[in-house]
Write a protein that holds these residues in place. Structure first.
Motif, PDB file in Angstrom:
ATOM      1  N   THR A  99      17.949  39.639  76.248  1.00 53.83           N
ATOM      2  CA  THR A  99      19.165  39.693  75.428  1.00 53.83           C
ATOM      3  C   THR A  99      19.596  38.288  75.023  1.00 53.83           C
ATOM      4  O   THR A  99      19.997  38.059  73.879  1.00 53.83           O
ATOM      5  N   HIS A 122      28.997  39.045  74.061  1.00 46.29           N
ATOM      6  CA  HIS A 122      27.908  39.882  73.561  1.00 46.29           C
ATOM      7  C   HIS A 122      26.937  40.247  74.691  1.00 46.29           C
ATOM      8  O   HIS A 122      26.545  41.409  74.832  1.00 46.29           O
ATOM      9  N   VAL A 126      26.193  44.157  76.151  1.00 45.90           N
ATOM     10  CA  VAL A 126      24.850  44.755  76.154  1.00 45.90           C
ATOM     11  C   VAL A 126      24.394  45.067  77.580  1.00 45.90           C
ATOM     12  O   VAL A 126      23.863  46.150  77.854  1.00 45.90           O
ATOM     13  N   THR A 130      23.715  48.951  79.374  1.00 48.80           N
ATOM     14  CA  THR A 130      22.431  49.355  79.943  1.00 48.80           C
ATOM     15  C   THR A 130      22.518  49.589  81.445  1.00 48.80           C
ATOM     16  O   THR A 130      21.986  50.573  81.958  1.00 48.80           O
TER      17      THR A 130
END
Length: 159
Positions: A99, A122, A126, A130
């Protein structure tokens, strides 16, 4: 002796009966059926801090920068953290690296150096999305250092 299990306050134990998930032992005194019940894993429920080694990342202007990150996470579901993924720590590290490379790869060096907070947000979003499937909550992601190449660093110091 094997029938009595005392679980400390910060931990949960996942119990299997004859190899199949049976229940989760919460802190305190718990009873097990000897030779039939077995503790599969002992899961630490406290917030944990993991520091990853510096990762080389290529920016959009083709410069290799070294990025050092720190991750704060907490296991919220010990059963999913045990059975959904084999090694959640390694998976979190790999997910963070990929990422980070995607995010930094879309930025030039100047923006990467100046927009740390945006990158942290960010990354955290992410990762939390997950790892939520694995019963893990990512509380914070921090970039400790962004080291540009030596030649760029020298010219920045001269300027």
């Amino acid at each position: 002796v094997k029938a009595v299990r005392i679980v400390p306050q910060q931990r949960q134990d996942v119990v299997e009966r004859l190899g199949r998930y049976k229940r989760t032992l919460n802190p305190g005194l718990n009873l097990l059926v000897p030779f039939i019940d077995a503790v599969r894993t002992k899961v630490d429920m406290r917030e944990q801090v993991v520091s990853f080694p510096p990762q080389p990342v290529i920016t959009s202007d083709n410069l290799v920068v070294s990025i050092d990150t720190v991750l704060y996470f907490k296991v919220v579901d010990s059963v999913r953290a045990t059975y959904e993924i084999s090694n959640f720590l390694q998976a979190i590290e790999q997910l963070t690296v990929t990422t980070l490379r995607n995010v930094i790869g879309s930025l030039d060096l100047e923006r990467a150096l100046t927009s740390r907070e945006e990158i942290n947000r960010h990354l955290s979003g992410v990762l939390d999305e997950t790892t939520g499937r694995w019963g893990i909550k990512v509380t914070r992601v921090e970039i400790k250092a962004i080291e540009p190449p030596a030649s760029i660093r020298d010219s920045m110091e001269k300027q």
